[in-house]
Design a protein around this motif. Structure first.
Motif, short mmCIF file in Angstrom:
data_model
loop_
_atom_site.label_atom_id
_atom_site.label_comp_id
_atom_site.label_asym_id
_atom_site.label_seq_id
_atom_site.Cartn_x
_atom_site.Cartn_y
_atom_site.Cartn_z
N MET A 70 11.28 -15.86 9.02
CA MET A 70 10.02 -15.43 7.92
C MET A 70 10.44 -13.93 7.88
SD MET A 70 7.10 -15.19 11.41
CE MET A 70 7.22 -14.28 12.13
N ARG A 71 9.30 -14.08 6.23
CA ARG A 71 8.68 -12.62 5.92
C ARG A 71 8.04 -11.76 6.64
NH1 ARG A 71 10.37 -15.81 1.98
NH2 ARG A 71 12.38 -15.61 1.10
N ILE A 72 8.13 -10.28 6.99
CA ILE A 72 6.96 -9.66 7.53
C ILE A 72 6.60 -8.88 6.14
CG2 ILE A 72 6.10 -8.12 9.34
CD1 ILE A 72 8.05 -9.21 11.43
N PHE A 73 5.30 -8.86 5.87
CA PHE A 73 5.26 -7.95 5.13
C PHE A 73 4.13 -6.92 5.28
CE2 PHE A 73 5.72 -12.08 2.94
CZ PHE A 73 5.99 -12.18 2.04
N HIS A 74 3.87 -6.04 4.48
CA HIS A 74 3.32 -4.62 4.76
C HIS A 74 2.22 -5.05 5.07
CE1 HIS A 74 1.61 -0.71 4.59
NE2 HIS A 74 2.48 -0.33 4.76
N ASP A 75 1.55 -5.35 3.02
CA ASP A 75 0.15 -6.05 3.57
C ASP A 75 -0.28 -7.10 3.46
OD1 ASP A 75 -0.13 -3.44 3.18
OD2 ASP A 75 0.33 -3.24 1.11
N ALA A 76 -1.38 -7.94 3.45
CA ALA A 76 -0.99 -9.12 3.16
C ALA A 76 -1.60 -9.71 1.78
CB ALA A 76 -3.35 -10.05 3.84
N ALA A 77 -0.14 -10.22 0.89
CA ALA A 77 -0.13 -10.18 0.04
C ALA A 77 1.91 -10.08 -0.48
CB ALA A 77 -0.50 -8.86 -1.30
N ALA A 78 2.80 -11.54 -1.02
CA ALA A 78 3.78 -11.93 -1.41
C ALA A 78 4.10 -10.93 -1.84
CB ALA A 78 3.51 -13.40 -1.96
N ASN A 79 3.59 -9.90 -2.66
CA ASN A 79 3.79 -8.90 -3.51
C ASN A 79 4.21 -7.59 -3.00
OD1 ASN A 79 1.45 -7.89 -3.06
ND2 ASN A 79 1.21 -8.11 -6.02
N SER A 80 4.05 -7.82 -1.60
CA SER A 80 3.84 -6.48 -0.41
C SER A 80 5.80 -6.64 0.00
CB SER A 80 2.59 -6.47 0.29
OG SER A 80 3.23 -5.57 1.42
N SER A 81 6.18 -5.41 0.09
CA SER A 81 6.96 -4.80 0.63
C SER A 81 7.60 -5.81 1.71
CB SER A 81 7.50 -3.45 0.84
OG SER A 81 6.47 -2.94 1.79
N VAL A 82 8.39 -5.98 2.17
CA VAL A 82 8.72 -6.73 2.98
C VAL A 82 9.55 -5.90 4.00
CG1 VAL A 82 10.48 -7.96 4.22
CG2 VAL A 82 9.62 -9.23 2.62
N VAL A 83 8.67 -5.95 5.65
CA VAL A 83 9.34 -4.66 6.57
C VAL A 83 10.21 -5.13 7.85
CG1 VAL A 83 7.07 -3.24 6.28
CG2 VAL A 83 6.92 -5.77 7.68
N GLY A 84 9.97 -6.51 7.69
CA GLY A 84 11.43 -7.09 8.58
C GLY A 84 11.12 -8.96 9.18
N LEU A 85 12.25 -9.17 9.60
CA LEU A 85 12.22 -10.78 9.45
C LEU A 85 11.71 -11.18 11.19
CD1 LEU A 85 15.43 -11.16 7.42
CD2 LEU A 85 13.48 -11.68 6.40
N GLY A 86 11.48 -12.23 10.47
CA GLY A 86 11.01 -13.13 11.98
C GLY A 86 11.62 -14.37 12.34
N TYR A 87 12.82 -14.84 13.26
CA TYR A 87 13.23 -16.07 13.09
C TYR A 87 12.39 -16.94 14.40
CZ TYR A 87 16.40 -13.15 10.84
OH TYR A 87 17.36 -11.67 10.13
#
Length: 67
Positions: free
Chosen positions: A1-18
């Motif tokens: 899963m993508r971990i986003f900087h803010d609660a929005a899909a257009n926010s930058s991705v800060v990391g991934l979870g598996y």
């Protein structure tokens, strides 16, 4: 899963979870709709941190398995 900087899909991705990693979240908030890979759409975003990597940010609820 993508971990986003803010609660929005257009926010930058800060990391991934598996799969199998724990994303600890004290709570969530409403936000823009997001459609997960399984086709489910949610407007609930959870703020927290991946316990394996320490990456903190926001994840759409439909990407989490609640326990």
């Amino acid at each position: 899963m993508r971990i986003f900087h803010d609660a929005a899909a257009n926010s930058s991705v800060v990391g991934l979870g598996y799969p199998g990693q724990i994303f600890l979240s004290p709570g969530g908030t409403g936000g823009p709709d997001y459609t997960c890979d399984n086709g489910e759409t949610t407007h609930t975003w959870e703020q927290g941190a991946d316990q394996a990597t320490g990456v903190a940010g926001w994840v759409p609820l439909c990407n989490l398995v609640l326990s």
